[in-house]
Design a protein around this motif. Structure first.
Motif, PDB file in Angstrom:
ATOM      1  N   GLU A 206       0.818  -1.218   0.000  1.00  0.00           N
ATOM      2  CA  GLU A 206       0.000   0.000   0.000  1.00  0.00           C
ATOM      3  C   GLU A 206       0.849   1.264   0.000  1.00  0.00           C
ATOM      4  N   ASN A 207       2.030   1.198   0.605  1.00  0.00           N
ATOM      5  CA  ASN A 207       2.818   2.419   0.811  1.00  0.00           C
ATOM      6  C   ASN A 207       3.993   2.582  -0.138  1.00  0.00           C
ATOM      7  N   MET A 208       4.388   1.523  -0.827  1.00  0.00           N
ATOM      8  CA  MET A 208       5.552   1.595  -1.710  1.00  0.00           C
ATOM      9  C   MET A 208       5.133   1.289  -3.149  1.00  0.00           C
ATOM     10  N   SER A 209       5.803   1.922  -4.079  1.00  0.00           N
ATOM     11  CA  SER A 209       5.436   1.727  -5.480  1.00  0.00           C
ATOM     12  C   SER A 209       6.518   0.929  -6.211  1.00  0.00           C
ATOM     13  N   ASP A 210       6.276   0.731  -7.502  1.00  0.00           N
ATOM     14  CA  ASP A 210       7.224   0.076  -8.401  1.00  0.00           C
ATOM     15  C   ASP A 210       7.569  -1.341  -7.938  1.00  0.00           C
ATOM     16  N   GLU A 211       8.864  -1.679  -7.983  1.00  0.00           N
ATOM     17  CA  GLU A 211       9.215  -3.097  -7.793  1.00  0.00           C
ATOM     18  C   GLU A 211       9.355  -3.493  -6.339  1.00  0.00           C
ATOM     19  N   ILE A 212       9.394  -2.530  -5.427  1.00  0.00           N
ATOM     20  CA  ILE A 212       9.711  -2.850  -4.024  1.00  0.00           C
ATOM     21  C   ILE A 212       8.809  -3.934  -3.435  1.00  0.00           C
ATOM     22  N   PRO A 213       7.466  -3.824  -3.564  1.00  0.00           N
ATOM     23  CA  PRO A 213       6.633  -4.872  -2.947  1.00  0.00           C
ATOM     24  C   PRO A 213       6.921  -6.265  -3.488  1.00  0.00           C
ATOM     25  N   TYR A 214       7.320  -6.344  -4.762  1.00  0.00           N
ATOM     26  CA  TYR A 214       7.541  -7.654  -5.379  1.00  0.00           C
ATOM     27  C   TYR A 214       8.919  -8.221  -5.043  1.00  0.00           C
ATOM     28  N   GLU A 215       9.862  -7.342  -4.656  1.00  0.00           N
ATOM     29  CA  GLU A 215      11.216  -7.800  -4.341  1.00  0.00           C
ATOM     30  C   GLU A 215      11.494  -7.671  -2.845  1.00  0.00           C
ATOM     31  N   SER A 216      10.426  -7.665  -2.060  1.00  0.00           N
ATOM     32  CA  SER A 216      10.607  -7.593  -0.607  1.00  0.00           C
ATOM     33  C   SER A 216       9.820  -8.699   0.062  1.00  0.00           C
ATOM     34  N   ASP A 217      10.234  -9.036   1.264  1.00  0.00           N
ATOM     35  CA  ASP A 217       9.481  -9.974   2.087  1.00  0.00           C
ATOM     36  C   ASP A 217       9.702  -9.591   3.546  1.00  0.00           C
ATOM     37  N   VAL A 218       9.034 -10.309   4.426  1.00  0.00           N
ATOM     38  CA  VAL A 218       9.076  -9.967   5.846  1.00  0.00           C
ATOM     39  C   VAL A 218       9.429 -11.204   6.658  1.00  0.00           C
ATOM     40  N   ILE A 219      10.343 -11.043   7.590  1.00  0.00           N
ATOM     41  CA  ILE A 219      10.662 -12.101   8.554  1.00  0.00           C
ATOM     42  C   ILE A 219      10.199 -11.624   9.929  1.00  0.00           C
ATOM     43  N   ILE A 220       9.376 -12.420  10.587  1.00  0.00           N
ATOM     44  CA  ILE A 220       9.006 -12.111  11.969  1.00  0.00           C
ATOM     45  C   ILE A 220      10.104 -12.707  12.858  1.00  0.00           C
ATOM     46  N   GLU A 241      20.265  -2.008  -2.073  1.00  0.00           N
ATOM     47  CA  GLU A 241      20.458  -0.913  -1.116  1.00  0.00           C
ATOM     48  C   GLU A 241      19.522   0.256  -1.433  1.00  0.00           C
ATOM     49  N   THR A 242      19.300   0.520  -2.736  1.00  0.00           N
ATOM     50  CA  THR A 242      18.416   1.630  -3.116  1.00  0.00           C
ATOM     51  C   THR A 242      16.990   1.381  -2.608  1.00  0.00           C
ATOM     52  N   GLN A 243      16.554   0.102  -2.639  1.00  0.00           N
ATOM     53  CA  GLN A 243      15.217  -0.228  -2.139  1.00  0.00           C
ATOM     54  C   GLN A 243      15.132  -0.002  -0.630  1.00  0.00           C
ATOM     55  N   LYS A 244      16.215  -0.344   0.075  1.00  0.00           N
ATOM     56  CA  LYS A 244      16.244  -0.111   1.522  1.00  0.00           C
ATOM     57  C   LYS A 244      16.077   1.377   1.804  1.00  0.00           C
ATOM     58  N   GLY A 245      16.804   2.203   1.028  1.00  0.00           N
ATOM     59  CA  GLY A 245      16.711   3.648   1.212  1.00  0.00           C
ATOM     60  C   GLY A 245      15.303   4.167   0.972  1.00  0.00           C
ATOM     61  N   LEU A 276       5.222  -2.618  17.473  1.00  0.00           N
ATOM     62  CA  LEU A 276       5.858  -3.148  16.265  1.00  0.00           C
ATOM     63  C   LEU A 276       7.208  -2.491  16.061  1.00  0.00           C
ATOM     64  N   ASP A 277       8.255  -3.304  16.032  1.00  0.00           N
ATOM     65  CA  ASP A 277       9.623  -2.834  15.820  1.00  0.00           C
ATOM     66  C   ASP A 277      10.081  -3.352  14.454  1.00  0.00           C
ATOM     67  N   LEU A 278      10.248  -2.427  13.483  1.00  0.00           N
ATOM     68  CA  LEU A 278      10.582  -2.818  12.109  1.00  0.00           C
ATOM     69  C   LEU A 278      12.000  -2.397  11.739  1.00  0.00           C
ATOM     70  N   HIS A 279      12.711  -3.299  11.078  1.00  0.00           N
ATOM     71  CA  HIS A 279      14.031  -2.977  10.523  1.00  0.00           C
ATOM     72  C   HIS A 279      14.051  -3.397   9.058  1.00  0.00           C
ATOM     73  N   VAL A 280      15.037  -2.878   8.308  1.00  0.00           N
ATOM     74  CA  VAL A 280      15.172  -3.233   6.887  1.00  0.00           C
ATOM     75  C   VAL A 280      16.556  -3.813   6.654  1.00  0.00           C
ATOM     76  N   SER A 281      16.592  -4.923   5.920  1.00  0.00           N
ATOM     77  CA  SER A 281      17.867  -5.582   5.625  1.00  0.00           C
ATOM     78  C   SER A 281      17.939  -5.891   4.126  1.00  0.00           C
ATOM     79  N   TRP A 286      17.388 -12.311  -3.475  1.00  0.00           N
ATOM     80  CA  TRP A 286      16.740 -13.382  -2.707  1.00  0.00           C
ATOM     81  C   TRP A 286      15.601 -14.035  -3.476  1.00  0.00           C
ATOM     82  N   SER A 287      14.848 -13.259  -4.287  1.00  0.00           N
ATOM     83  CA  SER A 287      13.664 -13.820  -4.948  1.00  0.00           C
ATOM     84  C   SER A 287      14.021 -14.693  -6.151  1.00  0.00           C
TER      85      SER A 287
END
Length: 300
Positions: A206-220, A241-245, A276-281, A286-287
């Motif tokens: 919902e909050n990010m555009s372009d390729e980020i949602p498709y090239e990201s995932d979440v680890i709890i 790194e650009t996606q992290k930024g 909720l404590d969120l970090h980005v790595s 990976w995909s």
């Protein structure tokens, strides 16, 4: 079994399939009355199968939310297509979602995929509130040439609240007689960790555009469950790194936005406060890497 002694009960698995963005998750959340399945306007948001349990009269319907049926591309997409195909083969009935504005080519592709499996199916004509009544009748007429292939065709609108009772009644008729397979009090067989992960992923969509949602995932990473609050520590994994930024954003504005929506959705689901404590790595590629996909639970 959960209802031994009761007579004439039915239970079974119902795969919900269709092209990406056909409205599968929206339909399921409406039917169950809870926010369980991931909803996004972007295609291919759902990646894994999810069981959503609905009790209807004498029946326990276990809906299986699936990724959209699409062509294989990279490894993750291959996993998603395999998930949809497995659900089709493992189910007692398939619900094929067909937006009313679609041509019949998507349905014809589905028929070819389902031919080897031979699972009986119904068509649900979605998004009927977007067109006139005459267009709905015309589309119903187009599907009649395949009437020997499907069990029923049902126009459905979440916005106008049309078709829900008819759909559940029709599904129940086609389920096998069986004791209920799960505790009737539960809504899903997924655990809280998986649900929180999906709600964070939805916030990224919902909050990010372009390729980020498709090239990201979440680890709890960790969850501490308490009576009045759940403390959730999670990592968003991206490929560059650009996606992290972009996710972190200027002075952390991006990750705050993602965290705020995710937390609100998690609190609505859990009925209690969420910390909720969120970090980005960054995990490059990976995909597209089989070992990385297995680490994330996508066994290819």
């Amino acid at each position: 079994m959960f209802n031994q002694g009761k007579e004439d009960t039915r239970a079974g698995f119902v795969a919900v399939v269709g092209r990406p963005n056909a409205g599968k998750s929206t339909l399921l959340n409406y039917i169950v009355g809870e926010k369980l399945a991931m909803v996004s306007k972007k295609a291919q948001a759902t990646r894994k199968r999810m069981n959503i349990i609905v009790m209807h009269k004498n029946a326990q319907i276990i809906f299986v939310d699936t990724p959209g049926i699409h062509e294989k591309e990279r490894l993750l997409n291959q996993f998603m297509l395999d998930e949809a195909l497995k659900a089709m083969g493992d189910s007692d009935l398939i619900i094929f979602l067909a937006p009313v504005t679609d041509k019949l080519t998507e349905y014809e592709k589905f028929l070819a995929l389902n031919e080897a499996k031979g699972t009986k199916h119904m068509i649900v004509l979605t998004k009927i509130d977007h067109v006139k009544q005459g267009d709905i009748l015309k589309k119903l007429g187009e599907y009649q040439k395949y009437q020997d292939k499907f069990e029923a065709i049902i126009p459905f609108s979440v916005n106008k609240k049309v078709g829900k009772e008819q759909l559940l009644d029709e599904i129940t008729r086609h389920l096998p007689e069986s004791p209920w397979l799960f505790d009737p009090e539960i809504l899903t067989t997924d655990n809280i960790r998986d649900i929180y992960k999906e709600l964070i992923r939805e916030s990224i969509f919902e909050n990010m555009s372009d390729e980020i949602p498709y090239e990201s995932d979440v680890i709890i990473d960790k969850i501490y469950e308490e009576d009045h609050i759940d403390k959730v520590y999670a990592t968003i994994v991206v490929e560059k790194e650009t996606q992290k930024g972009m996710i972190v954003g200027q002075k952390g504005a991006g990750i705050k936005r993602v965290g705020k929506l995710a937390r609100e959705q998690m609190e609505r689901f859990a009925g209690k406060k969420i910390f909720l404590d969120l970090h980005v790595s960054v995990k490059k590629g990976w995909s597209k890497n089989r070992e990385s996909l297995e680490e994330f639970g996508y066994i290819v």
